[in-house]
Design an enzyme around this catalytic site. Structure first.
Site, short mmCIF file in Angstrom:
data_model
loop_
_atom_site.label_atom_id
_atom_site.label_comp_id
_atom_site.label_asym_id
_atom_site.label_seq_id
_atom_site.Cartn_x
_atom_site.Cartn_y
_atom_site.Cartn_z
N ARG A 62 46.66 133.82 66.57
CA ARG A 62 45.76 132.72 66.22
C ARG A 62 44.35 133.02 66.70
NH1 ARG A 62 45.16 128.37 69.24
NH2 ARG A 62 47.34 128.24 69.85
N TYR A 115 29.27 122.24 47.13
CA TYR A 115 30.68 122.37 46.75
C TYR A 115 31.38 121.04 47.06
CZ TYR A 115 35.48 123.99 46.74
OH TYR A 115 36.81 124.12 46.48
N ASP A 185 26.16 128.49 52.64
CA ASP A 185 27.41 128.86 51.98
C ASP A 185 27.03 129.90 50.93
OD1 ASP A 185 29.60 129.06 50.28
OD2 ASP A 185 30.17 126.96 50.54
N LYS A 210 36.88 133.74 46.65
CA LYS A 210 36.13 133.97 45.43
C LYS A 210 35.74 135.45 45.31
CE LYS A 210 36.76 129.53 45.42
NZ LYS A 210 35.78 128.58 45.93
C1 LIG Z 1 35.76 127.47 46.80
C2 LIG Z 1 34.58 127.14 47.58
C3 LIG Z 1 34.68 126.61 48.88
C4 LIG Z 1 36.02 126.28 49.51
O1 LIG Z 1 36.77 127.45 49.74
P1 LIG Z 1 38.37 127.51 49.78
O2 LIG Z 1 38.64 128.94 50.05
O3 LIG Z 1 38.87 127.03 48.47
O4 LIG Z 1 38.79 126.60 50.90
C5 LIG Z 1 33.52 126.38 49.58
N1 LIG Z 1 32.30 126.62 49.04
C6 LIG Z 1 32.17 127.11 47.80
C7 LIG Z 1 30.80 127.36 47.26
C8 LIG Z 1 33.29 127.39 47.03
O5 LIG Z 1 33.15 127.87 45.79
#
Ligand SMILES: *Cc1c(COP(=O)(O)O)cnc(C)c1O
Length: 400
Positions: A62, A115, A185, A210
């Protein structure tokens, strides 16, 4: 041998090599999947040193795991950050940032839309604990609403799903003048296109699900920042909260990252070709792609991005038109997520952003006719043919 002075290795070299060498135990060339929850100390003496932080080493997965650590080091290298820490998902990373850095009475400001999940975290979870959330739509609005109580400014560029550009340097200056930290982000841009830390941000986070993974087969998240901030996040946001990445996920992400620069070039070329083909199409009311000179964020994007990304959105005027278009696509799978080698399509107002409610959607420009396309790495001519074919199903409104 070259007589050139040492220079840091290039992005493609680091994408392939950073974070790992041959496995010290076996010489394995690929990073092994260390599927173990715990690690023996060897001696009681050493156990104490590990827990006191007097000796670096693995003792419980962890907190740290060798496969996950290789992924963290590769991301830190690509973002040119002091360190990085991995999480079970992008939202795991976002919640760790929020829970580590914010306390009751603090304010968090963002330039929206964000998001949907991140906005949900801020509004549904943090407000419950007495954190005030403030929303701006551009840097000027941000300047008007930050204050000495603003602890964190949350940015995303390009924005989701409206594909607008936020000037990271200007927004960071505004945040820092108020004494706030800046988190970006960077899921949509990836470090190949933009390195937010070089534009003034303090932390950069990703949904590794992604583009970093890139193949639609893994859920993961990661944050990169100074070594001090990452140590804080690892203790308070990971050890005490627990959204830990597993070693198999880290293995898939290490594999995906090796081709990140090649994939991003293909995504960007495909999206640019598709945007060019859609310009002026009678069924398309609005087309959002920062590579188009007509995009309001084009000049800022040209400054802070290497290329313009693999996402674009188009407004077809109504929900019925958007649905007819989406149902006519063959190569673009209708699904949430983005950044996969396969092309994906979605209708944000009824899927990713539906929880926000009509009023917020309207304010943020997430209109009923908006469709978001994540352009994969297929041949651009095939993608263009698919999109133009689906647009034939969209009735062109009289006078529209
Ligand atoms: C998908 C996404 C998230 C969340 O990520 P997960 O891996 O689905 O928890 C956060 N920010 C952006 C811009 C995203 O496209």
């Amino acid at each position: 041998m070259s007589t050139q002075p040492d220079r840091p290795a290039g992005f493609r070299t680091r994408a392939v090599h950073a974070g790992h060498g041959l496995d010290p135990a076996t010489g394995a060339h690929a990073v092994p999947i260390y599927a173990t929850s715990t690690f023996g100390y060897g001696s009681a003496e050493r156990g104490g040193r590990l827990f006191a932080g007097e000796e670096q080493g693995y003792f419980y997965s962890r907190l740290s795991n060798p496969t996950v650590r290789a992924f963290e080091e590769k991301v830190a290298s690509l973002e040119e950050a002091g360190d990085a820490v991995a999480f079970a998902s992008g939202m795991g990373a976002a919640s760790a940032i929020a829970l580590t850095l914010l306390k009751t009475g603090d304010e968090v400001a963002f330039v929206g839309p964000l998001y949907g999940g991140t906005e949900g975290l801020l509004r549904d979870v943090l407000e419950k604990f007495g954190v005030t959330v403030r929303e701006a739509h551009d840097v000027e609005q941000l300047r008007a609403l930050v204050s000495g109580r603003t602890r964190l400014v949350w940015l995303e560029t390009p924005t989701n799903p409206t594909i607008q550009i936020v000037d990271l340097r200007a927004a960071s200056q505004v945040a820092h003048a108020a004494g706030a930290l800046v988190v970006v982000d960077n899921t949509f841009s990836t470090p190949y296109l933009t390195r937010p830390l070089a534009h003034g941000a303090d932390l950069v986070m990703h949904s590794a699900t992604k583009y970093l993974g890139g193949h639609g087969d893994v859920i993961g998240g990661v944050v990169a920042a100074s070594a001090d901030l990452i140590a804080d996040l690892r203790l308070h946001g990971l050890r005490h909260v627990g959204a830990v990445m597993g070693p198999f996920e880290a293995f898939l992400l290490l594999r995906g990252l090796k081709t990140l620069p090649l994939r991003m070039e293909a995504h960007c070329q495909g999206a640019a070709a598709l945007a060019a083909a859609l310009q002026g199409h009678p069924a398309v009311r609005a087309l959002h792609y920062p590579g188009l000179p007509t995009h309001p964020g084009h000049a800022v994007a040209a400054r802070q991005m290497r290329a313009y990304g693999g996402l674009l959105s188009l407004d077809l005027g109504s929900r019925a038109a958007a649905f007819a278009f989406l149902d006519g696509l063959r190569l673009f799978t209708q699904a949430v997520s983005l950044g996969d080698v396969e092309s994906l399509s979605c209708h944000p107002a009824s899927t990713t952003h539906h929880l926000l409610g009509e009023e917020t959607l309207a304010r943020q420009g997430v209109t009923p006719g908006l469709v978001r396309l994540s352009v994969g790495i297929e041949d651009a001519e095939d993608l263009i043919r698919d999109v133009l074919g689906a647009l034939e199903r969209v009735p062109v409104a009289a006078g529209g």
